[in-house]
Design a protein around this motif. Sequence first.
Motif, PDB file in Angstrom:
ATOM      1  N   TRP A  13       0.814  -1.219   0.000  1.00 39.67           N
ATOM      2  CA  TRP A  13       0.000   0.000   0.000  1.00 39.67           C
ATOM      3  C   TRP A  13       0.849   1.271   0.000  1.00 39.67           C
ATOM      4  O   TRP A  13       0.441   2.290  -0.533  1.00 39.67           O
ATOM      5  N   ARG A  14       2.040   1.201   0.565  1.00 38.20           N
ATOM      6  CA  ARG A  14       2.886   2.397   0.647  1.00 38.20           C
ATOM      7  C   ARG A  14       3.241   2.950  -0.731  1.00 38.20           C
ATOM      8  O   ARG A  14       3.403   4.156  -0.904  1.00 38.20           O
ATOM      9  N   TYR A  15       3.386   2.059  -1.705  1.00 39.50           N
ATOM     10  CA  TYR A  15       3.885   2.475  -3.010  1.00 39.50           C
ATOM     11  C   TYR A  15       2.777   2.692  -4.045  1.00 39.50           C
ATOM     12  O   TYR A  15       3.073   3.047  -5.185  1.00 39.50           O
ATOM     13  N   GLN A  16       1.536   2.496  -3.667  1.00 42.10           N
ATOM     14  CA  GLN A  16       0.449   2.586  -4.636  1.00 42.10           C
ATOM     15  C   GLN A  16       0.297   3.982  -5.228  1.00 42.10           C
ATOM     16  O   GLN A  16       0.113   4.134  -6.439  1.00 42.10           O
ATOM     17  N   THR A  35       6.682  11.795  -3.867  1.00 33.51           N
ATOM     18  CA  THR A  35       5.753  10.776  -3.364  1.00 33.51           C
ATOM     19  C   THR A  35       6.462   9.449  -3.130  1.00 33.51           C
ATOM     20  O   THR A  35       6.237   8.777  -2.125  1.00 33.51           O
ATOM     21  N   LEU A  36       7.342   9.084  -4.056  1.00 38.40           N
ATOM     22  CA  LEU A  36       8.053   7.819  -3.931  1.00 38.40           C
ATOM     23  C   LEU A  36       9.041   7.848  -2.767  1.00 38.40           C
ATOM     24  O   LEU A  36       9.206   6.855  -2.049  1.00 38.40           O
ATOM     25  N   LYS A  37       9.694   8.987  -2.557  1.00 38.58           N
ATOM     26  CA  LYS A  37      10.597   9.117  -1.405  1.00 38.58           C
ATOM     27  C   LYS A  37       9.838   8.911  -0.097  1.00 38.58           C
ATOM     28  O   LYS A  37      10.344   8.292   0.834  1.00 38.58           O
ATOM     29  N   LYS A  38       8.648   9.469  -0.019  1.00 40.49           N
ATOM     30  CA  LYS A  38       7.829   9.307   1.187  1.00 40.49           C
ATOM     31  C   LYS A  38       7.554   7.825   1.440  1.00 40.49           C
ATOM     32  O   LYS A  38       7.666   7.340   2.574  1.00 40.49           O
ATOM     33  N   ALA A  39       7.182   7.097   0.390  1.00 37.54           N
ATOM     34  CA  ALA A  39       6.885   5.670   0.529  1.00 37.54           C
ATOM     35  C   ALA A  39       8.119   4.885   0.948  1.00 37.54           C
ATOM     36  O   ALA A  39       8.058   4.044   1.852  1.00 37.54           O
ATOM     37  N   LEU A  40       9.237   5.149   0.303  1.00 39.86           N
ATOM     38  CA  LEU A  40      10.465   4.412   0.602  1.00 39.86           C
ATOM     39  C   LEU A  40      10.951   4.716   2.012  1.00 39.86           C
ATOM     40  O   LEU A  40      11.363   3.799   2.745  1.00 39.86           O
ATOM     41  N   LEU A  41      10.906   5.973   2.407  1.00 39.26           N
ATOM     42  CA  LEU A  41      11.373   6.333   3.744  1.00 39.26           C
ATOM     43  C   LEU A  41      10.492   5.702   4.818  1.00 39.26           C
ATOM     44  O   LEU A  41      10.987   5.215   5.838  1.00 39.26           O
ATOM     45  N   LYS A  45      11.826   2.980   7.640  1.00 39.83           N
ATOM     46  CA  LYS A  45      11.654   3.234   9.064  1.00 39.83           C
ATOM     47  C   LYS A  45      10.763   2.207   9.744  1.00 39.83           C
ATOM     48  O   LYS A  45      11.067   1.731  10.848  1.00 39.83           O
ATOM     49  N   LYS A  46       9.647   1.864   9.106  1.00 41.80           N
ATOM     50  CA  LYS A  46       8.634   1.061   9.788  1.00 41.80           C
ATOM     51  C   LYS A  46       8.725  -0.434   9.496  1.00 41.80           C
ATOM     52  O   LYS A  46       8.336  -1.248  10.323  1.00 41.80           O
ATOM     53  N   SER A  47       9.224  -0.800   8.325  1.00 39.32           N
ATOM     54  CA  SER A  47       9.325  -2.229   7.989  1.00 39.32           C
ATOM     55  C   SER A  47      10.687  -2.812   8.341  1.00 39.32           C
ATOM     56  O   SER A  47      10.818  -4.021   8.490  1.00 39.32           O
ATOM     57  N   VAL A 188      17.557   5.341  12.057  1.00 40.68           N
ATOM     58  CA  VAL A 188      16.826   5.860  10.898  1.00 40.68           C
ATOM     59  C   VAL A 188      15.759   6.877  11.291  1.00 40.68           C
ATOM     60  O   VAL A 188      15.120   7.468  10.422  1.00 40.68           O
ATOM     61  N   LYS A 189      15.571   7.102  12.590  1.00 45.85           N
ATOM     62  CA  LYS A 189      14.443   7.923  13.036  1.00 45.85           C
ATOM     63  C   LYS A 189      14.544   9.370  12.584  1.00 45.85           C
ATOM     64  O   LYS A 189      13.514  10.048  12.429  1.00 45.85           O
ATOM     65  N   ASN A 190      15.748   9.885  12.352  1.00 50.21           N
ATOM     66  CA  ASN A 190      15.918  11.282  11.973  1.00 50.21           C
ATOM     67  C   ASN A 190      16.070  11.491  10.466  1.00 50.21           C
ATOM     68  O   ASN A 190      16.362  12.604  10.029  1.00 50.21           O
ATOM     69  N   LEU A 191      15.877  10.436   9.689  1.00 47.32           N
ATOM     70  CA  LEU A 191      15.957  10.584   8.235  1.00 47.32           C
ATOM     71  C   LEU A 191      14.756  11.372   7.729  1.00 47.32           C
ATOM     72  O   LEU A 191      13.623  11.151   8.158  1.00 47.32           O
ATOM     73  N   GLN A 192      15.017  12.282   6.804  1.00 52.19           N
ATOM     74  CA  GLN A 192      13.960  13.107   6.232  1.00 52.19           C
ATOM     75  C   GLN A 192      14.163  13.245   4.736  1.00 52.19           C
ATOM     76  O   GLN A 192      15.280  13.118   4.236  1.00 52.19           O
ATOM     77  N   ARG A 193      13.059  13.519   4.044  1.00 50.72           N
ATOM     78  CA  ARG A 193      13.182  13.824   2.627  1.00 50.72           C
ATOM     79  C   ARG A 193      13.840  15.185   2.437  1.00 50.72           C
ATOM     80  O   ARG A 193      13.669  16.087   3.254  1.00 50.72           O
ATOM     81  N   SER A 194      14.599  15.322   1.353  1.00 49.89           N
ATOM     82  CA  SER A 194      15.151  16.628   1.012  1.00 49.89           C
ATOM     83  C   SER A 194      14.019  17.603   0.722  1.00 49.89           C
ATOM     84  O   SER A 194      12.885  17.203   0.459  1.00 49.89           O
TER      85      SER A 194
END
Length: 209
Positions: A13-16, A35-41, A45-47, A188-194
């Motif tokens: 569902w993350r990548y849909q 959008t794809l960066k959000k899904a991958l990040l 983090k969660k998986s 990985v908790k502090n990783l953010q999208r550019s």
Amino acid sequence: MPDGDKYHTKLSWRYQEAYRELCERKCARSEIVWTLKKALLSDIKKSYGVQPVKHAKRLGEMLQGAIENAGNNSSVDWATLSKEIDRQVRQDKLKPYEKGLLLRAGKGILNQFRYNRRVDTSNLPEVVVGQLFLEIYKSNFEERIPLTSDHYAGLDRITVMECVEAINPDILAEIGKWAKKATLDEDVKNLQRSRRQKVKEIDLEENLL
């Protein structure tokens, strides 16, 4: 994306949403990448979380020490080093799918050195962490895209894969930034999208990808 909407049966569902935007080709390339960066990040983090990063960093440290101690490519016992990767990953307390991706990452970097596609041994812990993130991206998005013959919005397979190839450099650049931060933090908790790129008005005749 409304709950339950699924545009590709082999994607989580993350990548849909990213897949839908890619197939519709109505968004600017930077927006699809965002959008794809959000899904991958979120996936990272969660998986997966922090443990695979810590193990990837240690694997990189082992590879860096072994290759540097050998002095040059001709002195490296590649078979023994490959078995050492197997041994180290096998002993790691990780889930089976995490071990599989870590093996892919470690062996991928090893083969780059073995076949002279990489010569710089500096920052190998960061390199392996980055390769781990890349393997997550490939395994959960890129390699799953061809697993359907009926793409959303009627887009043909060749065009879909060309679109994926077109956005890969942006994803790789972001993965490099994440890897540097994650290796330093061992987290990985502090990783953010550019920062999001400003979107210009879209020309409907433009080839967005």
